[in-house]
Design a protein around this motif. Sequence first.
Motif, short mmCIF file in Angstrom:
data_model
loop_
_atom_site.label_atom_id
_atom_site.label_comp_id
_atom_site.label_asym_id
_atom_site.label_seq_id
_atom_site.Cartn_x
_atom_site.Cartn_y
_atom_site.Cartn_z
N LEU A 299 0.83 -1.21 0.00
CA LEU A 299 0.00 0.00 0.00
C LEU A 299 0.86 1.25 0.00
O LEU A 299 0.52 2.25 -0.65
CB LEU A 299 -0.93 0.00 1.21
CG LEU A 299 -2.10 -0.99 1.15
CD1 LEU A 299 -2.76 -1.12 2.52
CD2 LEU A 299 -3.13 -0.56 0.10
N LYS A 300 1.97 1.21 0.71
CA LYS A 300 2.89 2.35 0.74
C LYS A 300 3.44 2.63 -0.66
O LYS A 300 3.55 3.79 -1.07
CB LYS A 300 4.03 2.09 1.72
CG LYS A 300 4.97 3.27 1.89
CD LYS A 300 6.06 2.97 2.91
CE LYS A 300 7.02 4.15 3.05
NZ LYS A 300 8.09 3.86 4.05
N LYS A 301 3.76 1.57 -1.40
CA LYS A 301 4.28 1.73 -2.76
C LYS A 301 3.22 2.36 -3.68
O LYS A 301 3.51 3.23 -4.49
CB LYS A 301 4.71 0.37 -3.32
CG LYS A 301 5.91 -0.24 -2.65
CD LYS A 301 7.19 0.50 -2.96
CE LYS A 301 8.40 -0.21 -2.36
NZ LYS A 301 9.65 0.55 -2.58
N ILE A 302 1.96 1.89 -3.54
CA ILE A 302 0.88 2.45 -4.35
C ILE A 302 0.68 3.92 -4.00
O ILE A 302 0.47 4.76 -4.88
CB ILE A 302 -0.42 1.66 -4.16
CG1 ILE A 302 -0.25 0.23 -4.69
CG2 ILE A 302 -1.60 2.34 -4.85
CD1 ILE A 302 -1.44 -0.68 -4.44
N SER A 303 0.75 4.24 -2.72
CA SER A 303 0.61 5.63 -2.29
C SER A 303 1.73 6.50 -2.86
O SER A 303 1.49 7.63 -3.31
CB SER A 303 0.62 5.70 -0.76
OG SER A 303 0.39 7.02 -0.32
#
Length: 251
Positions: free
Chosen positions: A78-82
């Motif tokens: 999720l951090k990468k997508i953010s």
Amino acid sequence: MKKTLQNPSKFIQNPIFEILDGAIFIADAHFSPNDLKAFYLLEELLKNPPVQVFFMGDIFHLLIGSIPSSLKDHQKILKKISQLSQITQVFYFEGNHDFGIQQKTLPYTTIIKRKNQPMQFSYNNKTLLLAHGDIFISPLYEFYIQSITHPIILKSLFFLDCITFGKLYKIVRNKIMQKEIFALKNPKKFLSKRTNSYKNYAKKYSLSYTRILEGHFHCELENQNYKAIPSFFCQKKILRIINNDFEAFIA
């Protein structure tokens, strides 16, 4: 520098979104926690960000946005997508394996809830209907999916996760992770059935469209009015639109 979507909640009020040339579409990746394929793909997108990225549902094998344990499981991805959504325009369509995602989880991403699918998009003066794809299946399925994605149920799952210290979620997660993921096996009548379902929906709501774009079924079928997004898990491909044409390629 890529344009950043600063206010997704304001942007989503626009009734028709625009697909830009060079946009890519990723569907049905079914990422598990710490999935190396996820990190490789997202790192590549961060290094060479397309003009737009569409995550078309079931990106995770199980992500329930209202459950803290589920969010913790997938925190790194999720951090990468953010991070990606801060350097290019990112849309995230809820699927049947990833739902209840709150805006605070992906603050710079435009989240398309299942209840708002299919969603109209424009591309080169053409209108496309986009969806994850788990729509128009059956009344029984619709009752099931609307039940588990209902706000009251999602809030209940939050409290259950808290009082069981994540143990209940882990039991459900382990069962879901054992579920087989497979491609569409009997495609003969598939295209006509799907296009007719969309046609009836468009007629009911007075919508016009040129083409349908959806995932969910883990296939690469298409005709003049329909394009299936290949499954990243099954076909190992993602889709790109460029010069009025869709091209699927191994990522």
